[in-house]
Design an enzyme around this catalytic site. Structure first.
Site, PDB file in Angstrom:
ATOM      1  CE  LYS A 202      92.888 -37.921  33.219  1.00  0.00           C
ATOM      2  NZ  LYS A 202      93.186 -36.022  33.431  1.00  0.00           N
ATOM      3  CD  GLU A 208      83.593 -44.394  45.359  1.00  0.00           C
ATOM      4  OE1 GLU A 208      84.763 -44.424  44.622  1.00  0.00           O
ATOM      5  OE2 GLU A 208      84.092 -43.457  46.258  1.00  0.00           O
ATOM      6  N   GLY A 260      89.266 -34.967  34.324  1.00  0.00           N
ATOM      7  CA  GLY A 260      88.028 -35.840  34.870  1.00  0.00           C
ATOM      8  C   GLY A 260      86.977 -34.742  34.608  1.00  0.00           C
ATOM      9  NE  ARG A 261      87.988 -30.152  38.484  1.00  0.00           N
ATOM     10  CZ  ARG A 261      89.429 -30.316  39.115  1.00  0.00           C
ATOM     11  NH1 ARG A 261      89.328 -31.980  38.724  1.00  0.00           N
ATOM     12  NH2 ARG A 261      90.014 -29.878  39.105  1.00  0.00           N
ATOM     13  CD  GLU A 346      87.615 -33.050  41.900  1.00  0.00           C
ATOM     14  OE1 GLU A 346      87.439 -32.950  40.761  1.00  0.00           O
ATOM     15  OE2 GLU A 346      87.130 -34.046  42.216  1.00  0.00           O
ATOM     16  CG  HIS A 377      57.675 -23.313  45.509  1.00  0.00           C
ATOM     17  ND1 HIS A 377      56.694 -22.259  46.803  1.00  0.00           N
ATOM     18  CD2 HIS A 377      57.639 -22.908  44.971  1.00  0.00           C
ATOM     19  CE1 HIS A 377      55.859 -21.943  45.306  1.00  0.00           C
ATOM     20  NE2 HIS A 377      56.521 -22.308  44.135  1.00  0.00           N
ATOM     21  CE  LYS A 503      89.858 -40.665  45.091  1.00  0.00           C
ATOM     22  NZ  LYS A 503      90.756 -40.410  43.992  1.00  0.00           N
TER      23      LYS A 503
END
Ligand code: F6P
Length: 535
Positions: A202, A208, A260-261, A346, A377, A503
């Site tokens: 965005k 990254e 973004g999400r 978030e 499990h 950040k």
């Protein structure tokens, strides 16, 4: 009513009903199942195994009304500045609306632009799929590499995992981690001539993503002639100038009113549109749109996102249960928990109200999960017998996409919900041990270990098949649930200031690495770790 007043009935119900046995409530209220289950956009939700009595359920609905959920919903769909700390509208429903929609973000008409981008994506996707849009050497693309992180990764990844059995025209690989191994694994066996890289960010500033995009760019440069090379490098962003400056041959855009999400309905899913086809994406949007319609039209007491949100708030705040586990009983939904961690934590992991006052209630719980039956499990031991109560959510697909019977999966989900609610008394455990011929002294010792307290809540969500439509409805359900919680908690669900500090500090530490020494003022622990790691 003051902020505190709206919680009075809720708090009274929590004080009164905290110890009520779930299973007893079915007899106390013969309509419980009908009252606490709902059909919405191809999904069936059963919240009758939640810990609420009928009075508590009603108190939760009163809370939703008093908190102004309906007015909040109108503000969201009306394109007001719901994200108040960034002065932005929040209009992901506009991305999946029909062709005749007319959404406005802060008064500006946006639906025309949404349609244009959707059409441009479809045209480009069809051209790539048909081999008309080729790479630098004229060969058709065979593989997509999607680079992005957080909201620019998790949504499309869930879509791809879920719908991959629908015969994709191209293969699709995702890269999110800045660890070079992620990219190296994605590029294994790929030919630059037939690879299309889609860089999704965005902001187009994310460390990254830009680092991984640089690696991909160098890999393309090593394997392709310069002319036409930029055809292999597509940007998806709300900052098209930055993407162009980075070297993207073409960009697809979305606006700042797409969080973004909440962005998987936008060009962020371009790689899925290309691989799976525009029709599949249209189905996904249609499913989400059906959930939008349900959310807008259904009364609160039969409104799926509202009931999901209230169950969450009842558990986390009323009954002090600060975690929830999500178990999708479908391999295609194996990354659902990761998606929900970003969506919910978030959005709602906040400690101040919209106006900056500190919150006095609990907000978002820890959300975690694994696909069923794998989780059974592993950590389900704690869910059944640990001292803390962790509400569970089971997502069931009646028949898997490739036609295989779902019973081996969903029988387990039903059994888990039943076991959590019913438990097993010590007397039952003793009787079983006696029937198995266990020695009396062993029974005394083992019975306690084989006792299950029960009365542990769960919600079950059922869909017939995992299709583009049901997947779209499911993800939109969770989006609206998250929004409703934010309205009731009076927090801004659409900013994420909490991820910024780390950040900034990471940049400062990298500067120290370049300088060859920890900067003065660094705390002793971090300075020591930095020195060790610099070698
Ligand atoms: O750091 C968190 C975050 O800002 C998320 O909100 C977002 O989804 C992710 O980073 C990626 O951001 P972008 O799409 O701008 O690269």
């Amino acid at each position: 009513m003051t902020d505190a007043d709206i919680w009075t009935g809720f708090d009274a119900a929590a004080a009164r009903d905290a110890d009520a046995r779930i299973v007893d409530q079915f007899a106390a209220d013969p309509d419980r199942l009908a009252r606490m289950s709902v059909e919405a956009a191809g999904l069936y939700l059963d919240l009758s195994k939640q810990s609420w009595t009928r009075d508590a359920f009603d108190a939760c609905l009163d809370l939703a009304r008093a908190a102004g959920v309906e007015a909040g919903r109108a503000r969201l769909f009306g394109g007001e500045a719901v994200n108040n700390t960034e002065g932005r509208a929040v209009l992901h429903p506009a991305l999946r609306a029909g062709n005749d929609a007319d959404f406005h973000a802060l008064g500006e008409a946006v639906s025309g632009e949404v349609q244009e981008v959707r059409q441009a994506m479809a045209t480009f996707a069809e051209a790539v799929r048909a081999g008309r849009e080729t790479g630098a050497t004229g060969r058709a693309f065979q593989t997509l590499v999607h680079i992005g992180i957080g909201g620019s990764d998790l949504g499309p990844r869930v879509v791809w995992d879920a719908l991959k059995p629908l015969n994709p025209a191209l293969d699709l690989r995702f890269v999110a981690n800045i660890d070079p191994r992620d990219m190296a694994e994605a590029l294994t066996d790929l030919d630059p001539e037939t690879t299309l890289v889609v860089v999704v960010s965005k902001t187009f500033t994310t460390q990254e993503t830009l680092a991984n995009a640089e690696v991909a760019k160098a890999w393309l440069a090593a394997g392709l002639p310069e002319t036409g090379r930029d055809k292999h490098f597509i940007g998806v962003t709300a900052a098209p100038d930055r993407a162009a400056a980075f070297g993207c041959g073409r960009t697809f855009g979305f606006r700042d009113w797409v969080g973004g999400r909440y962005s998987l309905w936008s060009a962020v899913s371009l790689s899925c549109v290309i691989a799976l086809g525009p029709d599949v994406f249209d189905g996904l949007l249609a499913g989400a749109r059906a959930m939008d319609d349900h959310f807008v039209e259904a009364p609160l007491e039969q409104n799926a996102p509202v009931l999901m949100a209230l169950a969450q708030i009842w558990n986390v705040d009323g009954l002090n249960r600060p975690a929830r586990t999500v178990a999708p009983y479908a391999h295609g939904l194996r990354r659902l928990a990761a998606f929900l961690q970003q969506l919910e934590m978030e959005s709602n992991g906040k400690r101040v109200h919209r106006d900056g006052r500190p919150v006095t209630r609990q907000t978002c719980p820890v959300v975690f999960g694994e696909p069923g039956t794998n989780g059974q499990h592993a950590f389900f031991q704690q869910i059944h017998q640990g001292p803390q109560v962790v509400p569970a959510e089971f997502v069931i697909v009646a028949e898997t996409l490739d036609g295989a019977a779902g019973a081996p999966l969903w029988s387990n989900a039903l059994a888990q919900g039943q076991a959590l609610m019913l438990g097993k008394t010590t007397d039952q455990a003793r009787a079983e041990l006696e029937a198995a011929g266990t020695a009396a002294e062993d029974i005394d010792q083992l019975a306690a270990h084989k006792t299950f307290p029960g009365n542990r809540p769960s919600t079950t969500i059922v869909m017939e098949h995992l299709t583009p439509q049901t997947l779209g409805a499911l993800l939109a359900l969770y989006e609206h649930k998250t929004f409703v919680e934010g309205v009731i908690w009076d927090i801004n669900s659409f900013d994420q200031w909490g991820v910024e500090l780390g950040k900034v500090l990471a940049k400062a530490i990298l500067a120290d690495v370049s300088a060859g020494a920890p900067s003065s003022g660094l705390d002793p622990s971090t300075a020591n770790l930095l020195t060790r790691l610099m070698g």
